[in-house]
Motif scaffolding. Structure first.
Motif, PDB file in Angstrom:
ATOM      1  N   ALA A 154      27.606  22.295  -0.936  1.00 52.25           N
ATOM      2  CA  ALA A 154      27.679  21.618  -2.154  1.00 52.25           C
ATOM      3  C   ALA A 154      26.308  21.139  -2.623  1.00 52.25           C
ATOM      4  CB  ALA A 154      28.529  20.587  -1.877  1.00 52.25           C
ATOM      5  N   ASP A 155      26.435  20.820  -4.131  1.00 46.68           N
ATOM      6  CA  ASP A 155      25.146  20.347  -4.621  1.00 46.68           C
ATOM      7  C   ASP A 155      25.088  18.953  -4.771  1.00 46.68           C
ATOM      8  OD1 ASP A 155      22.880  20.110  -6.274  1.00 46.68           O
ATOM      9  OD2 ASP A 155      23.507  21.795  -7.638  1.00 46.68           O
ATOM     10  N   TYR A 156      24.575  18.343  -3.581  1.00 53.83           N
ATOM     11  CA  TYR A 156      24.649  17.136  -3.440  1.00 53.83           C
ATOM     12  C   TYR A 156      23.789  16.374  -4.507  1.00 53.83           C
ATOM     13  CZ  TYR A 156      26.605  18.491   0.807  1.00 53.83           C
ATOM     14  OH  TYR A 156      27.600  19.205   1.876  1.00 53.83           O
ATOM     15  N   ARG A 157      22.585  16.960  -4.691  1.00 50.43           N
ATOM     16  CA  ARG A 157      21.486  16.731  -5.636  1.00 50.43           C
ATOM     17  C   ARG A 157      22.087  16.364  -6.887  1.00 50.43           C
ATOM     18  NH1 ARG A 157      16.061  15.835  -6.398  1.00 50.43           N
ATOM     19  NH2 ARG A 157      15.519  16.283  -8.572  1.00 50.43           N
ATOM     20  N   ASP A 158      23.050  17.313  -7.469  1.00 53.33           N
ATOM     21  CA  ASP A 158      23.401  17.327  -8.761  1.00 53.33           C
ATOM     22  C   ASP A 158      24.468  16.343  -8.728  1.00 53.33           C
ATOM     23  OD1 ASP A 158      24.109  18.701 -11.393  1.00 53.33           O
ATOM     24  OD2 ASP A 158      26.086  18.607 -10.411  1.00 53.33           O
TER      25      ASP A 158
ATOM     26  N   ASP B 258      13.893   7.414  -6.756  1.00 51.87           N
ATOM     27  CA  ASP B 258      14.252   7.636  -8.203  1.00 51.87           C
ATOM     28  C   ASP B 258      15.358   8.560  -8.296  1.00 51.87           C
ATOM     29  OD1 ASP B 258      13.091  10.181  -8.000  1.00 51.87           O
ATOM     30  OD2 ASP B 258      11.497   9.921  -9.454  1.00 51.87           O
ATOM     31  N   HIS B 259      15.662   9.453  -7.102  1.00 51.00           N
ATOM     32  CA  HIS B 259      17.078  10.101  -7.061  1.00 51.00           C
ATOM     33  C   HIS B 259      17.514   9.804  -5.724  1.00 51.00           C
ATOM     34  CE1 HIS B 259      15.520  12.337 -10.353  1.00 51.00           C
ATOM     35  NE2 HIS B 259      16.821  13.078 -10.214  1.00 51.00           N
ATOM     36  N   LEU B 260      18.831   9.472  -5.555  1.00 49.88           N
ATOM     37  CA  LEU B 260      19.466   9.382  -4.122  1.00 49.88           C
ATOM     38  C   LEU B 260      19.304  10.638  -3.363  1.00 49.88           C
ATOM     39  CD1 LEU B 260      22.864   7.583  -4.503  1.00 49.88           C
ATOM     40  CD2 LEU B 260      20.716   6.571  -3.507  1.00 49.88           C
ATOM     41  N   ILE B 261      19.490  11.870  -3.388  1.00 53.51           N
ATOM     42  CA  ILE B 261      19.192  13.061  -2.870  1.00 53.51           C
ATOM     43  C   ILE B 261      18.055  13.687  -3.420  1.00 53.51           C
ATOM     44  CG2 ILE B 261      20.468  15.203  -2.153  1.00 53.51           C
ATOM     45  CD1 ILE B 261      21.837  12.588  -0.917  1.00 53.51           C
ATOM     46  N   SER B 262      16.868  14.196  -2.413  1.00 53.07           N
ATOM     47  CA  SER B 262      15.948  14.753  -3.013  1.00 53.07           C
ATOM     48  C   SER B 262      16.112  16.160  -2.826  1.00 53.07           C
ATOM     49  CB  SER B 262      14.829  14.404  -2.044  1.00 53.07           C
ATOM     50  OG  SER B 262      14.453  13.066  -2.001  1.00 53.07           O
TER      51      SER B 262
ATOM     52  N   LYS C 299       0.932  -1.274  -0.047  1.00 49.64           N
ATOM     53  CA  LYS C 299      -0.005   0.048   0.019  1.00 49.64           C
ATOM     54  C   LYS C 299       0.764   1.355   0.083  1.00 49.64           C
ATOM     55  CE  LYS C 299      -3.382   2.540   2.624  1.00 49.64           C
ATOM     56  NZ  LYS C 299      -4.489   2.541   4.032  1.00 49.64           N
ATOM     57  N   ALA C 300       0.609   2.055  -0.864  1.00 51.06           N
ATOM     58  CA  ALA C 300       1.482   3.333  -0.930  1.00 51.06           C
ATOM     59  C   ALA C 300       0.842   4.300   0.162  1.00 51.06           C
ATOM     60  CB  ALA C 300       1.210   4.145  -2.310  1.00 51.06           C
ATOM     61  N   THR C 301       1.878   4.825   0.830  1.00 52.69           N
ATOM     62  CA  THR C 301       1.484   5.753   2.072  1.00 52.69           C
ATOM     63  C   THR C 301       2.074   7.175   1.716  1.00 52.69           C
ATOM     64  OG1 THR C 301       3.617   5.288   3.277  1.00 52.69           O
ATOM     65  CG2 THR C 301       1.609   3.793   3.830  1.00 52.69           C
ATOM     66  N   TYR C 302       2.903   7.276   0.736  1.00 47.36           N
ATOM     67  CA  TYR C 302       3.514   8.635   0.442  1.00 47.36           C
ATOM     68  C   TYR C 302       3.969   8.638  -1.178  1.00 47.36           C
ATOM     69  CZ  TYR C 302       5.794  13.277   0.416  1.00 47.36           C
ATOM     70  OH  TYR C 302       6.185  14.374   0.201  1.00 47.36           O
ATOM     71  N   THR C 303       3.354   9.262  -1.848  1.00 47.15           N
ATOM     72  CA  THR C 303       3.551   9.205  -3.244  1.00 47.15           C
ATOM     73  C   THR C 303       3.893  10.721  -3.915  1.00 47.15           C
ATOM     74  OG1 THR C 303       1.312   9.422  -3.938  1.00 47.15           O
ATOM     75  CG2 THR C 303       2.486   7.271  -3.835  1.00 47.15           C
ATOM     76  N   ALA C 304       4.867  11.592  -3.528  1.00 46.53           N
ATOM     77  CA  ALA C 304       5.192  12.871  -3.726  1.00 46.53           C
ATOM     78  C   ALA C 304       6.735  12.872  -3.750  1.00 46.53           C
ATOM     79  CB  ALA C 304       4.382  13.951  -2.997  1.00 46.53           C
ATOM     80  N   GLY C 305       7.404  13.655  -4.556  1.00 45.04           N
ATOM     81  CA  GLY C 305       8.821  13.949  -4.486  1.00 45.04           C
ATOM     82  C   GLY C 305       9.484  12.575  -5.041  1.00 45.04           C
ATOM     83  N   ASN C 306      10.792  12.493  -4.805  1.00 42.70           N
ATOM     84  CA  ASN C 306      11.741  11.579  -5.323  1.00 42.70           C
ATOM     85  C   ASN C 306      11.614  10.130  -4.410  1.00 42.70           C
ATOM     86  OD1 ASN C 306      13.677  14.218  -5.873  1.00 42.70           O
ATOM     87  ND2 ASN C 306      12.744  13.150  -7.552  1.00 42.70           N
ATOM     88  N   VAL C 307      10.932  10.231  -3.202  1.00 38.20           N
ATOM     89  CA  VAL C 307      10.788   9.139  -2.332  1.00 38.20           C
ATOM     90  C   VAL C 307       9.328   8.747  -2.240  1.00 38.20           C
ATOM     91  CG1 VAL C 307      11.808   7.755  -0.399  1.00 38.20           C
ATOM     92  CG2 VAL C 307      12.993   9.796  -1.297  1.00 38.20           C
ATOM     93  N   TRP C 308       9.031   7.608  -2.692  1.00 36.18           N
ATOM     94  CA  TRP C 308       7.648   7.179  -2.624  1.00 36.18           C
ATOM     95  C   TRP C 308       7.653   5.877  -1.364  1.00 36.18           C
ATOM     96  CZ3 TRP C 308       4.244   7.144  -7.262  1.00 36.18           C
ATOM     97  CH2 TRP C 308       4.277   8.231  -7.977  1.00 36.18           C
ATOM     98  N   THR C 309       6.724   5.922  -0.567  1.00 37.39           N
ATOM     99  CA  THR C 309       6.702   4.812   0.678  1.00 37.39           C
ATOM    100  C   THR C 309       5.783   3.740   0.633  1.00 37.39           C
ATOM    101  OG1 THR C 309       5.672   6.255   2.149  1.00 37.39           O
ATOM    102  CG2 THR C 309       8.110   6.330   2.010  1.00 37.39           C
TER     103      THR C 309
END
Length: 406
Positions: free
Chosen positions: A178-182, A167-171, A145-155
């Motif tokens: 530093a630009d960790y997301r990049d 779908d990304h390591l750093i949201s 069951k999906a409990t959170y479906t927004a941004g880069n991390v769905w639970t």
């Protein structure tokens, strides 16, 4: 460092190295305190095993020993359930020919002497952004069951098992150093196949270690992190095969502006777990060692235990505003609390109607304000007061983290 904390570390170190500890560490232990440390750091089962190996169970009060034994059994049961579920999930990903990377706890547990004792609250999997909807449909089809479906991390949750599908390591960047997301925008370049067949990947050990430093820094910058994250790094460094490429690791940490932070982490790993390093690191002074050790031990696995939760919120909301006047920063913080972003609200179940309807954001703000004032007014009042009353603790922690290299 107080004696019970020293014993706590010595027992965990003996588990990692599968060795006996000095008898002095087992003298005059407050077992209630030791048990609490194990619980808040999610290493209770591991401590029980180590105490058993040291033949210390006879010294523990019977009621406490039973509680400890139950934690040990529960840890084994949870690990077995997670393993059973993950076999199904991995098989499903492979049957759908969907590339996925296993990382953090689930990928690290096998480097521990007893993998079942490396607990995890959730299991992290990285997928490609193009597979997001396919992954979502697949997991729902096998009972999650999906409990959170927004941004880069769905639970997702199925029984006692929780998955975090990235779908990304750093949201987002947790500070402005530093630009960790990049840096992790294309994290797949750090991944290799686990086997010739299938679609299951893992990060190279060098890049996984670098990511662990980044992940730890993120948690330090938020609420904090406990002893388990240090054990992950110690266990990865001490494993018996494939020596790490330290020149590469150090170069990447400099790019990420985490070289000073990593130096302190490695110093703690040397002191606590007798990790042998082929590189030279600088020793922190004893004053700072005592301060950072207490900061880590006192608040548990993710820094929540008896720690002011408003401080983490202030740090997160004001990450890029350190140079602003305190009054302006406070106003901006209040604004962020009262008027959350579309991305934040649309990920909450109560405001799921916002998804793909950003024009409804003012309506969601109004609804949230009404709920807060009518049904949660005490919590809302504490929150608004907390922004002001937590400033002293915020400044104390900020100074500590700055010295840590963050």
């Amino acid at each position: 460092m107080e004696h019970n904390t020293v014993s706590f570390i010595a027992l965990l170190s003996s588990h990692l190295k599968q060795s006996q500890i000095h008898p002095s560490h087992m003298e005059q232990i407050d077992y209630e305190r030791l048990y609490t440390l194990g619980k808040i750091h999610s290493v209770s089962g591991m401590l029980y095993m180590s105490l058993k190996a040291q033949r210390q169970l006879g010294d523990i009060p019977e009621s406490l020993e039973q509680a400890w034994k139950q934690d040990f059994v529960s840890t084994i049961s949870r690990a077995a359930l997670q393993q059973q579920e993950m076999q199904k999930v991995i098989e499903c990903f492979n049957n759908h020919q969907m590339k996925h990377v296993l990382f953090k706890g689930y990928a690290l547990k096998d480097i521990y002497p007893t993998p079942d004792m490396r607990t995890m609250g959730d299991i992290d999997i990285l997928i490609q952004s193009s597979d997001r909807q396919r992954s979502h449909a697949m997991l729902e089809a096998i009972g999650y069951k999906a409990t959170y479906t927004a941004g880069n991390v769905w639970t997702y949750v199925r029984g006692a098992v929780q998955l975090e599908i990235h779908d990304h390591l750093i949201s987002r960047n947790f500070n402005d150093q530093a630009d960790y997301r990049d840096y992790y925008n294309d994290a797949w370049k750090y991944a290799v196949k686990k086997s010739q067949q299938g679609f299951t990947y893992q990060f190279t050990e060098n890049d996984h270690l670098i990511y662990l430093f980044v992940h730890m820094a993120k948690h330090f910058y938020s609420t904090g992190c406990g002893i388990r994250m240090f054990m992950d790094i110690a266990a990865l460094i001490q494993r018996d095969h494939n020596p790490l490429n330290w020149p590469y690791i150090q170069a990447q940490l400099r790019i990420l502006k985490l070289d000073i932070f990593a130096n302190h982490v490695l110093d703690l790993c040397q002191r606590w777990f007798d990790v042998t390093l082929p590189i030279t690191i600088l020793k922190m002074n004893e004053r700072f060692y005592e301060q950072i050790s207490e900061y880590i031990y006192s608040a548990g696995v993710f820094g929540y235990y008896r720690r002011d939760g408003y401080v983490a919120m202030l740090r997160t909301l004001g990450a890029k505003r350190k140079q602003e006047h305190t009054g302006l920063r406070t106003i901006r913080t209040y604004w962020s609390i009262c008027f959350p972003s579309y991305r934040t609200l649309s990920g909450m179940a109560a405001y799921s109607f916002l998804k793909n309807r950003p024009l409804f954001l003012p309506l969601a703000w109004g609804l949230r304000a009404a709920r807060s004032l009518l049904y949660r007014w005490k919590r809302t009042w504490r929150l608004l007061l907390g922004v002001v009353t937590s400033k002293k603790e915020y400044d104390r922690q900020d100074k500590l983290l700055e010295e840590l290299g963050l």
